[in-house]
Write an enzyme that holds these catalytic residues in place. Structure first.
Site, PDB file in Angstrom:
ATOM      1  N   HIS B  82       0.842  -1.190   0.000  1.00 60.26           N
ATOM      2  CA  HIS B  82       0.000   0.000   0.000  1.00 60.26           C
ATOM      3  C   HIS B  82       0.878   1.240   0.000  1.00 60.26           C
ATOM      4  O   HIS B  82       1.873   1.310   0.714  1.00 60.26           O
ATOM      5  CB  HIS B  82      -0.906   0.019   1.235  1.00 60.26           C
ATOM      6  CG  HIS B  82      -1.765   1.250   1.299  1.00 60.26           C
ATOM      7  ND1 HIS B  82      -2.930   1.373   0.570  1.00 60.26           N
ATOM      8  CD2 HIS B  82      -1.627   2.413   1.978  1.00 60.26           C
ATOM      9  CE1 HIS B  82      -3.468   2.563   0.805  1.00 60.26           C
ATOM     10  NE2 HIS B  82      -2.691   3.212   1.660  1.00 60.26           N
ATOM     11  N   ASP B 161     -15.374   2.545   6.778  1.00 56.71           N
ATOM     12  CA  ASP B 161     -14.366   3.461   6.246  1.00 56.71           C
ATOM     13  C   ASP B 161     -14.932   4.303   5.119  1.00 56.71           C
ATOM     14  O   ASP B 161     -14.616   5.487   5.013  1.00 56.71           O
ATOM     15  CB  ASP B 161     -13.151   2.676   5.745  1.00 56.71           C
ATOM     16  CG  ASP B 161     -12.102   3.616   5.169  1.00 56.71           C
ATOM     17  OD1 ASP B 161     -11.587   4.430   5.955  1.00 56.71           O
ATOM     18  OD2 ASP B 161     -11.827   3.559   3.962  1.00 56.71           O
ATOM     19  N   ARG B 168     -15.220  12.758   6.364  1.00 55.85           N
ATOM     20  CA  ARG B 168     -13.967  13.459   6.667  1.00 55.85           C
ATOM     21  C   ARG B 168     -13.597  14.415   5.548  1.00 55.85           C
ATOM     22  O   ARG B 168     -13.112  15.522   5.783  1.00 55.85           O
ATOM     23  CB  ARG B 168     -12.837  12.447   6.888  1.00 55.85           C
ATOM     24  CG  ARG B 168     -12.951  11.702   8.219  1.00 55.85           C
ATOM     25  CD  ARG B 168     -12.006  10.512   8.264  1.00 55.85           C
ATOM     26  NE  ARG B 168     -10.626  10.914   8.102  1.00 55.85           N
ATOM     27  CZ  ARG B 168      -9.656  10.127   7.638  1.00 55.85           C
ATOM     28  NH1 ARG B 168      -9.919   8.878   7.299  1.00 55.85           N
ATOM     29  NH2 ARG B 168      -8.432  10.570   7.531  1.00 55.85           N
ATOM     30  N   SER B 183      -8.018   3.924   8.724  1.00 55.25           N
ATOM     31  CA  SER B 183      -8.642   3.768   7.409  1.00 55.25           C
ATOM     32  C   SER B 183      -7.837   2.800   6.537  1.00 55.25           C
ATOM     33  O   SER B 183      -8.370   1.853   5.970  1.00 55.25           O
ATOM     34  CB  SER B 183      -8.744   5.152   6.748  1.00 55.25           C
ATOM     35  OG  SER B 183      -9.127   5.032   5.400  1.00 55.25           O
ATOM     36  N   LYS B 187      -8.799  -1.594   5.913  1.00 51.80           N
ATOM     37  CA  LYS B 187      -8.966  -2.167   4.579  1.00 51.80           C
ATOM     38  C   LYS B 187      -7.925  -3.239   4.307  1.00 51.80           C
ATOM     39  O   LYS B 187      -8.225  -4.303   3.770  1.00 51.80           O
ATOM     40  CB  LYS B 187      -8.900  -1.061   3.512  1.00 51.80           C
ATOM     41  CG  LYS B 187     -10.161  -0.199   3.507  1.00 51.80           C
ATOM     42  CD  LYS B 187     -10.106   0.893   2.455  1.00 51.80           C
ATOM     43  CE  LYS B 187      -9.089   1.965   2.831  1.00 51.80           C
ATOM     44  NZ  LYS B 187      -9.133   3.133   1.958  1.00 51.80           N
TER      45      LYS B 187
END
Lengths: 433, 433
Positions: B82, B161, B168, B183, B187
């Protein structure tokens, strides 16, 4: 600048501009800013704070979100009064006729009770026929004729405050001196007086628990008023125990009438006369040295009581209640809350007494609840007084026993008895001008 | 405890309990907590922060708000990757086939582009036929057959999320390390791998502008992953200028293919091979000492390129693009952005290059905007390179000229030329494990 950028500014601890604040208030009033954005900004304000300048801009924008009462065509100096709220706080009902009897014009817009605090409008409506919903024209007629009028605010004054307050209530964003100050002062400025005396409560039963917080709120309120051209002063006063000996609606009216007859409880008399004296000084009706004497004379002569009679009549109320308390709503039943052991009343926690009164039906949990104007609590022993085991400290007055157990629990919890006489703080802690 | 009390707790800087946090996440997922209350709590979290324990509870509650992919029946060690997001960041598309060619199973769920950053899914969809919307079963079949798959997330993973992020985004509450970490990790944990390599970007074009912030985010992410039983590591990498020399969609696919053919730009090659090496180590496919060599070999041998071909085919894509870039979407027109004077490229501001690319149609302002997969920006001169007045620094590729002026303005603004060669920070600044 987008509104998200305005939120980010305050989130990061930076000052908002006048344009930012006006955009916020106008957007909230027109329901153009979504509530989630308003809530985020309110939380950032609560945590990061606001400068006096930002608070003044916020107040001004909220003031200008609605109408402003024009009292300039009325003769005399108009001085309002506002309390930050306490339990058993019936001062306005004594003060308005008292100051009016001394020549001050007292235009008073009050609120309803919510939670553990009662509301002046609810108390006055215990008087059969008393109308709190006068139009602005009727309000001005009463002021011209009587010199004092106590009514509910019209919805056209500071509508932004109504929306913001509803949102603050459900987002844990009530506790903020700048937000409280802007809310109070936007409404007070909209009411159109020349001067304002503030009673900023501090203690267990008040919103401001400590004296430094109360002083900061008082300083902020006075600064905003003064900057806006309103002669503004504040007294910092103690609110640990209920004020006076009656909490409820009809019972508080009785206590106000007794006070106007010269038989009031010491604390209520002291606070009402002190605030009235400040109103006389602000109105230029008396000098610093003589104000208190003028007020005491109006009370002793019965002039204040006469004003009260006239005030009730002018509002459509039955002024016979002044001499016949039996015409007020009553409680059919009573329940004594007794001391568990000998000693002195060390504390009588105002918030818990207020909750007991609410549970008996005298107050409301939610804005649309109905209330029982005969219910309430009487204080038989005030803090500092000696008490024997088994003696009654509080008396619960009620018609509906459904929540008596809860009320009784709150009442017992409110009472603290100590072996030695307690040292109590002074009622009036200081003045901010 | 009422939710208003939970908000007040965090407003006052106190820690939330596991129950508080679960109530929040479940209430948001079920839309039982109004958005204004969620927004107020989010702002309080942004300003007051959260402990590692609170962040772990938040992550866990968000994870459990939805499904969790079960990859346990697939052979091999599954390692995800990620990136916190940058401009020209196409690393996943190089890395997935590269690590798979070395025996790591790479289950990769990616996102779409928004604002100045592009999205891996948008880039892959530039390949005719490539499907990013595989079912979980199809995803697992591709992983079994090819060893790597890059797809979009299913809506059943961490639905909390999705709701929180949308809120947000419009309440200035994105900038919070605990919220970002929860967040990302909710995931990633839902995706069901055994390990995770994180690329935490830092610099002008990244969300974290400074290295200390990036390190703190990396530390938080790694702590959450490790505590949840995921082998997690992070590299802190520089994102001041775009990564590689292509920004857009089809042009980034071309650059990825060139990289897999051994002709990639230095920075993209260095970052892809470094991250792939860490994946090999986490998967136990190579020791610390040899991982880099194994990766280099897979690149040099063409094994990684073969995996890319297989990956494209397994996703229904036209793998002939690997040898014929003309099958990818094209830009009909080009516009050169030239240096104003002699010197060195001191900075090439990633965010502004990203905005230029977005204006040309390669990215989206809002989530539902259509994008032009042929458009983009090519970097002819990277930071540190010498340039003469009039030489092309950036080339804008477009089909629709409507916002060319805006794109051109961003592009010019992005370029800083200095008289002396600049001192550039290293690409890889450190590792957090």
């Amino acid at each position: 600048m987008s509104f998200v950028d305005v939120i980010a500014k305050k989130r990061d601890g930076r000052a908002l501009s006048r344009e930012d604040i006006e955009g916020f208030v106008n957007g909230v009033t027109a329901a153009e800013i979504p509530e989630y954005q308003a809530a985020a900004l309110l939380m950032a304000i609560v945590i990061r704070g606001m400068s006096d300048q930002e608070t003044a801009w916020l107040t001004d924008a909220m003031l200008r979100s609605g109408d402003r009462v024009d009292l300039s065509d009325l003769p005399g100096v108009k001085v309002g009064k506002h309390s930050t709220g306490g339990v058993g706080d019936k001062v306005s009902i004594v003060l308005a006729p008292l100051a009016a009897a001394c020549g001050v014009v007292v235009p008073k817009m009050s609120g309803r009770g919510l939670g553990h605090t009662g509301g002046t409008l609810d108390k006055l409506e215990a008087i059969p026929g008393y109308r709190t919903d006068l139009t602005i024209d009727e309000f001005k007629q009463v002021l011209r004729r009587v010199g004092a009028s106590i009514v509910g605010p019209t919805s056209a004054l500071a509508p932004a405050d109504k929306r913001l307050y509803a949102l603050r209530d459900v987002t844990a964003t009530v506790a903020s001196i700048p937000l409280i100050a802007a809310s109070v002062m936007s409404k007070k400025l909209a009411e159109g007086g020349d001067g304002l005396v503030l009673d900023v409560k501090c203690g267990d039963g008040a919103f401001m628990k400590s004296e430094p917080e109360a002083r900061e709120l008082a300083r902020t309120l006075v600064a905003i008023g003064t900057q806006a051209g309103l002669r503004t002063e504040a007294l910092i006063t103690t609110m640990d125990a209920p004020l006076g000996r009656a909490i409820g609606n009809a019972v508080e009216i009785v206590e106000c009438l007794e006070t106007l007859k010269g038989r009031g409880p010491d604390d209520l008399v002291a606070l009402s006369t002190a605030l009235a004296a400040r109103m006389l000084v602000l109105a230029g009706r008396a000098g610093e040295a003589e104000a208190d004497r003028v007020v005491q004379r109006a009370l002793a002569s019965g002039a204040a009581l006469d004003k009260m009679r006239a005030l009730i009549e002018a509002h459509g109320g039955d002024s016979r209640v002044v001499d016949d308390y039996g015409r007020l709503p009553q409680a059919a039943r009573r329940c004594a809350i007794r001391a568990a052991h000998d000693g002195y009343i060390e504390r009588l926690r105002a918030e818990l007494v207020g909750r007991a009164s609410m549970a008996l039906g005298a107050g409301r949990r939610r804005m649309n609840d109905a209330i029982d104007r005969g219910a309430g609590v009487l204080v038989m022993k005030k803090p500092g007084e000696a008490v024997h085991a088994g003696e009654t400290v509080l008396e619960l007055l009620y018609n509906d026993a459904r929540e008596l157990a809860e009320a009784s629990a709150f009442a017992h919890e409110a009472i603290h008895v100590s072996a030695a006489p307690p040292v109590l703080p002074p009622l009036i802690r200081g003045r901010v001008a």
